[in-house]
Design an enzyme around this catalytic site. Structure first.
Site, PDB file in Angstrom:
ATOM      1  CG  ASP A 459      -2.268   0.657   0.950  1.00  0.00           C
ATOM      2  OD1 ASP A 459      -2.359   1.435  -0.022  1.00  0.00           O
ATOM      3  OD2 ASP A 459      -3.225   0.406   1.705  1.00  0.00           O
ATOM      4  CG  ASP A 529      -9.262   2.034  -0.345  1.00  0.00           C
ATOM      5  OD1 ASP A 529      -8.747   0.943  -0.651  1.00  0.00           O
ATOM      6  OD2 ASP A 529      -8.659   2.905   0.303  1.00  0.00           O
TER       7      ASP A 529
END
Length: 722
Positions: A459, A529
């Site tokens: 990430d 997301d």
């Protein structure tokens, strides 16, 4: 033996100098990019469908500069602006020689060398042509032997020029949870710029890719279209300048904003690759070209399969312990998933990672949450016959961390300025080789100590602010934007070389980092997301223009959705997620018995068709931007099997829908229709057609009535040649 033969061919072609007016041709199966050398100047004369007779281009082709330079009469933006040590701001590039070779079957590499006649300054243009995918990869190298540094102010990877009656540009933009939205604009006189100045998360707002249609609007199946993408994870710039003569100049590369670069004697400055393909059959063919290339050359293990997985993030966020994770692992195995992914929150001892305000940089297990360490979780997965994956964000650091306490100089920062925090974290300075080694070791040690880890989610959750480096000299601070990207790619490569069998997911708060410079080291990426199925249709549609489904992670999430609050049927969520690499954040413990039965069967069904989804040619049919229904399909290259997806986004009383047509089939072959994922107690949307056979000609020209009723209804249909 075949590879050796191609190498010998390359040696035979070797270097050659060309007489005036000689053509240099860079060809793929269906396209050609052609240059002419005239009066020592390299000119672009053609880019389009491959021609049977190219001699006419010696006199009748275009006459664009192949790589323009500042200070030599140019009145437009240029590819190269270099200032020499004596203060001369101009550069003239004369043709020196060309070399063509075949490094492997199906690839031709052309190297064109240019040199300034007054200075020992050389530019090399590289063109790698991929025969089967009709794609060209271009990059540039600068070198010099001047006594003092040459300062680079513009340094494009590529320049392409066009002469057309009109130009329409489709580009991609968005924000967190709303990535990759498609927008089309007509280019008028002046300059259109698509760029990023974020340093990391370079595709957070805009993407380094676009579709350029010439001589009118493109459609999926028609129109003259060039698809372009820059393979670079840091600041980028795509520039489109139309002049008063209806000529268009395209420049692409690293963003030169605040990035002037001092190139020292003997050093090599290489730009990132710019990828492009030409189609006369609309943007659908552009996508298939990019997908075909990516599966073979642009992705890590692009021709292998991908794991189905369950992620704990939306179930637990930071709040978990061993019993809770053990239960999720058992549920994941019981559902038939192949891997369990442990997300953020597992690390930090002195500064435990119980929220996003602490722990980043301290890659040690939090013993309060996981007293038995990662090895215990790996064993739980092994005992349940599934694999284990883990989340990391190794480029970042929280001020509340042992790493920052020991090495405050390792973050990107300006002297005497207060740190600007975002998400309560800072960016590590990857221009510093010592920091690169730390980031590499952070990931390497986790995998070395736990060799059964099969999957890593990498990430990156913030952009660069305070752009400065304690490592770089004072007169090279502008290098930070470039050296960060280079340092990041160095780390990616080193990790992948050390752990070739581990699968890696590219993530950046969703789709904030999505480029082919990074993807060569990753198996897959996280598009957003936002896991809301309705919005994912749009996000996945945009991503599909350039990136193949085998790389796109698509998860089934809870309802109401955690990001939008929208309630959608479980079948709709599964049908949308089955367009790529299937995963699930929805937890079986929250599902009723009927939902569990359906989900288990859907996972089995997906495993039976994922080879079609991963390796098939994509045909987009009805756009979600243009109506209440959308559809697309994947067809195996031999056209023996296909999977068709249809979705109802909105329903209107009295609306009459035409039969849905298919694409990519063999007209005179029969295909059996089998509807998948029929929810228990529901009827097949295909009605009486389910289980019947129809010719490819009928399915593509007449189509089938598909009964989608109500918002968020959907159908998945498998076609198999008889």
């Amino acid at each position: 033996m075949l590879k050796r033969t191609f190498i010998l061919i390359g040696l035979v072609l070797s270097f050659c100098s060309l007489p005036a007016q000689e053509l240099i041709q860079i060809t793929t199966r269906n396209t050609a990019l052609v240059f002419r050398v005239a009066n020592q100047s390299l000119r672009q004369v053609y880019y389009g469908p491959r021609l049977a007779d190219t001699d006419v281009l010696q006199k009748q082709g275009n006459n664009f500069p192949a790589y323009s330079t500042y200070g030599m009469g140019e009145q437009n933006e240029v590819a190269l602006h270099a200032v020499h040590a004596d203060g001369n701001t101009s550069t003239l590039l004369n043709f020196e020689n060309v070399k063509q070779e075949s490094p492997e079957p199906g690839i031709t590499l052309t190297t064109i060398s240019l040199k300034d006649p007054l200075y020992p300054f050389q530019v090399k243009l590289f063109y790698k042509a991929y025969e089967e995918s009709d794609l060209i990869e271009q990059w540039t190298i600068y070198q010099h032997t001047e006594k003092k540094p040459v300062t680079l102010y513009q340094f494009a990877s590529a320049q392409l020029s066009f002469k057309s009656s009109s130009y329409r540009l489709t580009h991609f933009a968005g924000d967190w949870a709303g990535e990759c939205n498609m927008s089309e604009v007509e280019l008028t006189e002046g300059i259109k710029v698509i760029d990023s100045k974020l340093g990391t998360r370079a595709t957070f707002f805009a993407h380094p890719m676009c579709l350029l249609s010439l001589n009118g609007r493109m459609t999926e199946d028609n129109g003259e279209v060039i698809g372009m993408a820059l393979a670079w994870p840091a600041n980028f710039k795509l520039e489109f300048e139309k002049n008063n003569n209806q000529e268009l100049r395209v420049l692409a590369g690293m963003n030169p904003y605040a990035s002037h670069y001092k190139l020292k004697k003997g050093d090599v400055f290489q730009t990132p690759s710019f990828l492009y393909t030409y189609s006369t059959k609309g943007n659908g063919q552009v996508s298939r070209n990019f997908h075909r290339w990516a599966r073979k050359y642009g992705l890590r293990h692009g021709e292998n399969s991908r794991y189905t997985l369950m992620n704990n993030w939306e179930a637990t966020y930071f709040n978990f312990n061993e019993p809770k994770l053990k239960s999720i692992i058992e549920d994941a195995a019981g559902m038939g998933f192949e891997l369990f992914l442990l997300d953020d929150g597992w690390f930090g001892q002195k500064h435990p990672r119980n929220n996003d305000d602490a722990g980043l940089g301290d890659w040690v297990v939090n013993k309060e949450k996981l007293p038995n360490g990662l090895g215990w979780l790996v064993k739980q997965c092994t005992d349940n016959d599934i694999k284990f994956g883990i989340w990391v964000e190794p480029e970042m650091v929280n001020p509340q961390s042992e790493l920052f306490e020991k090495h405050p100089d390792w973050v990107i920062q300006q002297p005497e300025r207060e740190h600007i925090l975002f998400r309560r974290q800072l960016v590590l300075d990857l221009s510093n080789p010592e920091v690169q080694e730390f980031v590499y070791k952070s990931v390497h040690d986790i995998l070395k100590d736990n060799p059964q880890i099969a999957f890593v989610k990498w990430d990156c959750n913030r952009a660069v602010t305070n752009p400065g480096s304690t490592y770089l000299p004072a007169d090279e601070q502008s290098h930070i934007w470039i050296e960060y990207g280079r340092g990041l790619l160095n780390v990616f490569k080193k990790v992948r070389d050390s752990h070739p069998d581990v699968h890696f997911m590219l993530c950046s708060g969703g789709g904030g980092r999505l480029d082919y410079g990074s993807l060569r080291y990753f198996e897959e990426y996280w598009p957003s997301d936002n896991t809301d199925a309705l919005q994912r249709i749009l996000i996945q549609w945009g991503n599909s223009q350039f990136f193949p489904s085998i790389a796109m992670c698509c998860h089934v999430s809870a309802s109401p959705n955690h990001q939008t609050g929208r309630t959608t049927p479980l079948k709709f969520r599964f049908d949308v997620a089955m367009q790529g690499a299937l995963g699930m954040d929805l937890q079986p413990s929250t599902m009723n018995e009927k939902e569990v039965i359906f989900a288990k069967e859907a996972i089995k069904t997906y495993e039976s068709i994922r080879n079609i989804v991963f390796t098939g040619d994509l045909y987009r049919i009805l756009s979600p931007y243009e109506g209440n229904r959308t559809s697309m399909m994947y067809v195996l290259p031999d056209k023996s099997r296909a999977v068709f997806y249809a979705y109802q986004l909105k329903s209107h009383i009295g609306e009459v829908s035409a039969p849905m047509r298919f694409k990519g089939l063999i007209p005179d072959k029969k295909y059996n229709v089998k509807e998948l994922n029929i929810y228990p107690g529901s009827r097949a949307a295909t009605g009486s057609a389910n289980g019947q056979s129809f010719s490819g000609d009928f399915l593509m020209n007449q189509g089938l009535p598909i009964g989608l009723s109500g918002d968020y209804s959907s159908a998945v249909i498998e076609l198999e040649q008889q």
